[in-house]
Design a protein around this motif. Sequence first.
Motif, mmCIF file in Angstrom:
data_model
loop_
_atom_site.group_PDB
_atom_site.id
_atom_site.type_symbol
_atom_site.label_atom_id
_atom_site.label_comp_id
_atom_site.label_asym_id
_atom_site.label_seq_id
_atom_site.Cartn_x
_atom_site.Cartn_y
_atom_site.Cartn_z
ATOM 1 N N THR A 88 16.503 -12.295 20.527
ATOM 2 C CA THR A 88 15.315 -12.263 21.369
ATOM 3 C C THR A 88 15.414 -13.314 22.470
ATOM 4 O O THR A 88 15.073 -13.048 23.632
ATOM 5 C CB THR A 88 14.045 -12.482 20.523
ATOM 6 O OG1 THR A 88 13.983 -11.473 19.516
ATOM 7 C CG2 THR A 88 12.798 -12.422 21.378
ATOM 8 N N GLN A 89 15.893 -14.508 22.133
ATOM 9 C CA GLN A 89 16.041 -15.568 23.131
ATOM 10 C C GLN A 89 17.048 -15.158 24.201
ATOM 11 O O GLN A 89 16.836 -15.410 25.387
ATOM 12 C CB GLN A 89 16.471 -16.884 22.474
ATOM 13 C CG GLN A 89 16.492 -18.064 23.440
ATOM 14 C CD GLN A 89 15.131 -18.353 24.036
ATOM 15 O OE1 GLN A 89 14.144 -18.481 23.311
ATOM 16 N NE2 GLN A 89 15.050 -18.443 25.348
ATOM 17 N N ALA A 90 18.135 -14.517 23.806
ATOM 18 C CA ALA A 90 19.126 -14.052 24.777
ATOM 19 C C ALA A 90 18.519 -13.005 25.705
ATOM 20 O O ALA A 90 18.778 -13.014 26.925
ATOM 21 C CB ALA A 90 20.346 -13.476 24.058
ATOM 22 N N GLN A 91 17.686 -12.119 25.163
ATOM 23 C CA GLN A 91 17.024 -11.110 25.995
ATOM 24 C C GLN A 91 16.032 -11.754 26.952
ATOM 25 O O GLN A 91 15.937 -11.356 28.114
ATOM 26 C CB GLN A 91 16.313 -10.075 25.116
ATOM 27 C CG GLN A 91 17.263 -9.188 24.344
ATOM 28 C CD GLN A 91 16.553 -8.301 23.343
ATOM 29 O OE1 GLN A 91 15.415 -8.560 22.946
ATOM 30 N NE2 GLN A 91 17.233 -7.239 22.916
ATOM 31 N N ILE A 92 15.304 -12.753 26.487
ATOM 32 C CA ILE A 92 14.362 -13.466 27.349
ATOM 33 C C ILE A 92 15.106 -14.156 28.487
ATOM 34 O O ILE A 92 14.685 -14.095 29.650
ATOM 35 C CB ILE A 92 13.531 -14.489 26.531
ATOM 36 C CG1 ILE A 92 12.550 -13.755 25.620
ATOM 37 C CG2 ILE A 92 12.799 -15.467 27.450
ATOM 38 C CD1 ILE A 92 11.860 -14.650 24.613
ATOM 39 N N ASP A 93 16.225 -14.778 28.171
ATOM 40 C CA ASP A 93 17.022 -15.441 29.197
ATOM 41 C C ASP A 93 17.525 -14.443 30.241
ATOM 42 O O ASP A 93 17.481 -14.708 31.444
ATOM 43 C CB ASP A 93 18.204 -16.184 28.572
ATOM 44 C CG ASP A 93 17.770 -17.374 27.723
ATOM 45 O OD1 ASP A 93 16.611 -17.832 27.878
ATOM 46 O OD2 ASP A 93 18.590 -17.842 26.902
#
Length: 67
Positions: A33-38
């Motif tokens: 999820t953090q990678a997608q947000i980035d």
Amino acid sequence: MSKTKPREPDPGTWLLNKIDIREQGLTCQIEQTQAQIDALTTRLRELQVSQGILVETEPGLFAQPHP
């Protein structure tokens, strides 16, 4: 020879193992999820830059004579 029944794990150990597995799964989901947000944040910045370029050139486009 006597056969011994395999010892079943202690209920507390079983529960801790289950919690640990769940925690590992959640950690993986958080990282994804953090990678997608980035990636979305980067894309949003790119779009904002593009919008800024369009806003600056918009008056020039409307000032041109219409065919």
